[in-house]
Design a protein around this motif. Structure first.
Motif, PDB file in Angstrom:
ATOM      1  N   SER A  73       0.822  -1.336  -0.069  1.00 55.81           N
ATOM      2  CA  SER A  73      -0.067   0.061  -0.178  1.00 55.81           C
ATOM      3  C   SER A  73       0.715   1.289   0.048  1.00 55.81           C
ATOM      4  N   ALA A  79      -1.320  -4.381  -7.194  1.00 56.53           N
ATOM      5  CA  ALA A  79      -2.149  -5.225  -6.666  1.00 56.53           C
ATOM      6  C   ALA A  79      -1.242  -6.303  -5.755  1.00 56.53           C
ATOM      7  N   LYS A  99      -8.079  -5.135   4.733  1.00 52.22           N
ATOM      8  CA  LYS A  99      -9.272  -4.162   4.871  1.00 52.22           C
ATOM      9  C   LYS A  99      -8.722  -2.932   4.981  1.00 52.22           C
ATOM     10  N   SER A 102      -5.789   0.258   0.305  1.00 51.10           N
ATOM     11  CA  SER A 102      -6.491   0.407  -0.639  1.00 51.10           C
ATOM     12  C   SER A 102      -5.941  -0.394  -1.901  1.00 51.10           C
ATOM     13  N   PRO A 104      -5.938  -3.619  -4.067  1.00 49.39           N
ATOM     14  CA  PRO A 104      -6.565  -4.816  -4.355  1.00 49.39           C
ATOM     15  C   PRO A 104      -5.735  -6.041  -4.108  1.00 49.39           C
ATOM     16  N   ILE A 106      -5.868 -10.212  -4.530  1.00 45.16           N
ATOM     17  CA  ILE A 106      -6.597 -11.191  -4.950  1.00 45.16           C
ATOM     18  C   ILE A 106      -6.124 -12.409  -4.141  1.00 45.16           C
ATOM     19  N   ALA A 129     -10.619 -10.074   0.427  1.00 49.96           N
ATOM     20  CA  ALA A 129     -10.134  -9.676  -0.891  1.00 49.96           C
ATOM     21  C   ALA A 129     -10.825  -9.541  -2.042  1.00 49.96           C
ATOM     22  N   LYS A 130     -10.401  -8.856  -3.019  1.00 49.26           N
ATOM     23  CA  LYS A 130     -11.561  -8.555  -4.028  1.00 49.26           C
ATOM     24  C   LYS A 130     -11.806  -9.827  -4.726  1.00 49.26           C
ATOM     25  N   ALA A 131     -11.050 -10.760  -4.799  1.00 53.66           N
ATOM     26  CA  ALA A 131     -11.464 -11.872  -5.368  1.00 53.66           C
ATOM     27  C   ALA A 131     -10.458 -13.143  -5.088  1.00 53.66           C
ATOM     28  N   THR A 132     -10.917 -14.386  -5.495  1.00 52.64           N
ATOM     29  CA  THR A 132     -10.310 -15.458  -5.032  1.00 52.64           C
ATOM     30  C   THR A 132     -10.233 -16.442  -6.436  1.00 52.64           C
ATOM     31  N   LEU A 151      -8.215  -4.656 -12.900  1.00 51.53           N
ATOM     32  CA  LEU A 151      -8.759  -4.129 -11.574  1.00 51.53           C
ATOM     33  C   LEU A 151      -9.095  -2.743 -11.723  1.00 51.53           C
TER      34      LEU A 151
END
Length: 151
Positions: A73, A79, A99, A102, A104, A106, A129-132, A151
């Motif tokens: 970050s 990412a 959390k 900022s 993203p 994965i 997470a934004k995605a898995t 993203l």
């Protein structure tokens, strides 16, 4: 295994948790025969094609993973691909760290945790997470990297 990326391109941190240093020898029927260095090499090659750099790291210590999330970050990483290993299922601290940033994240898994022991079905990492991407062996990492520019 921290690779120093060329900062002219966006950087993707690839963070690997406990026991992933044993890939290639640890339960190859579950995790495959590729080593973490093999996976890093594939990611580095594909990252160049995507105009990205990867910084691949591994630690058996939860605090290192948290520090690296904070670093991602602070440095403006594009990412984070995170395979937190067993911390996936136990670490509220990793949940909080994801959390709090900022960048993203994965979540990545070689195996599919939902087809394994019941204790692996809950993912604190996945909740933040934004995605898995899971269950596709080393391809899980490459697919996660492919997603970064979108993203």
């Amino acid at each position: 295994m921290a690779n120093r990326p060329d900062t002219a391109r966006p950087v993707v941190y690839v963070l690997n948790g406990p026991n992933l240093n044993l890939l290639g020898t640890r339960e190859p029927h579950i995790y495959g025969s590729e080593t973490l260095d093999d996976i890093a090499g594939s990611l580095e090659d594909r990252a160049i094609e995507l105009g990205l750099d990867v910084d691949v790291r591994q630690s058996n210590h939860e605090g290192h993973l948290i520090d690296w999330l904070h670093e991602a970050s602070a440095t403006g990483a594009a990412a984070v691909l995170l395979n937190a290993g067993a911390y996936t299922h136990t670490s509220v601290a990793l949940y909080d760290a994801i959390k709090a940033i900022s960048v993203p994240v994965i979540e990545v898994h070689l195996s599919n945790p939902h087809t394994r022991e019941a204790f692996r079905h809950q993912s604190y990492v996945g909740m933040a997470a934004k995605a898995t991407i899971a269950g596709l062996g080393s391809l899980s990492y490459l697919l996660a990297l492919e997603a970064v520019p979108r993203l």
